[in-house]
Design an enzyme around this catalytic site. Structure first.
Site, short mmCIF file in Angstrom:
data_model
loop_
_atom_site.label_atom_id
_atom_site.label_comp_id
_atom_site.label_asym_id
_atom_site.label_seq_id
_atom_site.Cartn_x
_atom_site.Cartn_y
_atom_site.Cartn_z
N ARG A 1 -10.95 -20.64 57.89
CA ARG A 1 -11.55 -19.85 58.98
C ARG A 1 -12.78 -20.54 59.55
O ARG A 1 -12.97 -20.58 60.77
CB ARG A 1 -11.90 -18.44 58.50
CG ARG A 1 -10.67 -17.59 58.21
CD ARG A 1 -11.05 -16.28 57.59
NE ARG A 1 -11.72 -16.55 56.31
CZ ARG A 1 -12.44 -15.65 55.64
NH1 ARG A 1 -12.58 -14.43 56.11
NH2 ARG A 1 -12.99 -15.96 54.49
N ASN B 1 -8.14 -13.80 57.92
CA ASN B 1 -7.14 -13.88 56.85
C ASN B 1 -6.27 -12.64 56.92
O ASN B 1 -6.74 -11.54 57.25
CB ASN B 1 -7.82 -13.92 55.48
CG ASN B 1 -8.43 -15.27 55.18
OD1 ASN B 1 -8.13 -16.27 55.82
ND2 ASN B 1 -9.30 -15.31 54.19
#
Length: 90
Positions: A18, A36
């Site tokens: 990320r 996620n």
């Protein structure tokens, strides 16, 4: 301006994916978010110019050094007008 829904599968959680994605997006001027998912994948909503999105997809398909991307799916969607690129948490 184009927008894409991107789902990245493989070893993509717990490897800085990320943060890598946010850094690449901000460098290229891509707006949207990354998060996620419960199934172990990563979801990205990305908005920007077509050429920049192409470059973004190229980087995301590789991921950071510890990631192993096994599949990436891309679907065009409508831009939502994000002003930055953020990491979202579910």
């Amino acid at each position: 301006m184009k927008a894409l829904k991107i789902r990245v599968e493989g070893i993509v959680q717990g490897v800085g994916f990320r943060y890598f994605t946010r850094r690449i997006a901000r460098t290229l001027g891509i707006k949207g978010y990354v998060m996620n998912m419960d199934d172990g994948s990563v979801f990205i909503h990305a908005e920007g110019e077509e050429e920049k999105l192409r470059r973004f997809l190229n980087e995301v398909s590789k991921g950071p050094p510890a990631a192993v991307v096994t599949n990436i799916s891309v679907e065009e969607t409508s831009p939502e007008g994000y002003e930055d690129f953020a990491i979202r948490y579910y």
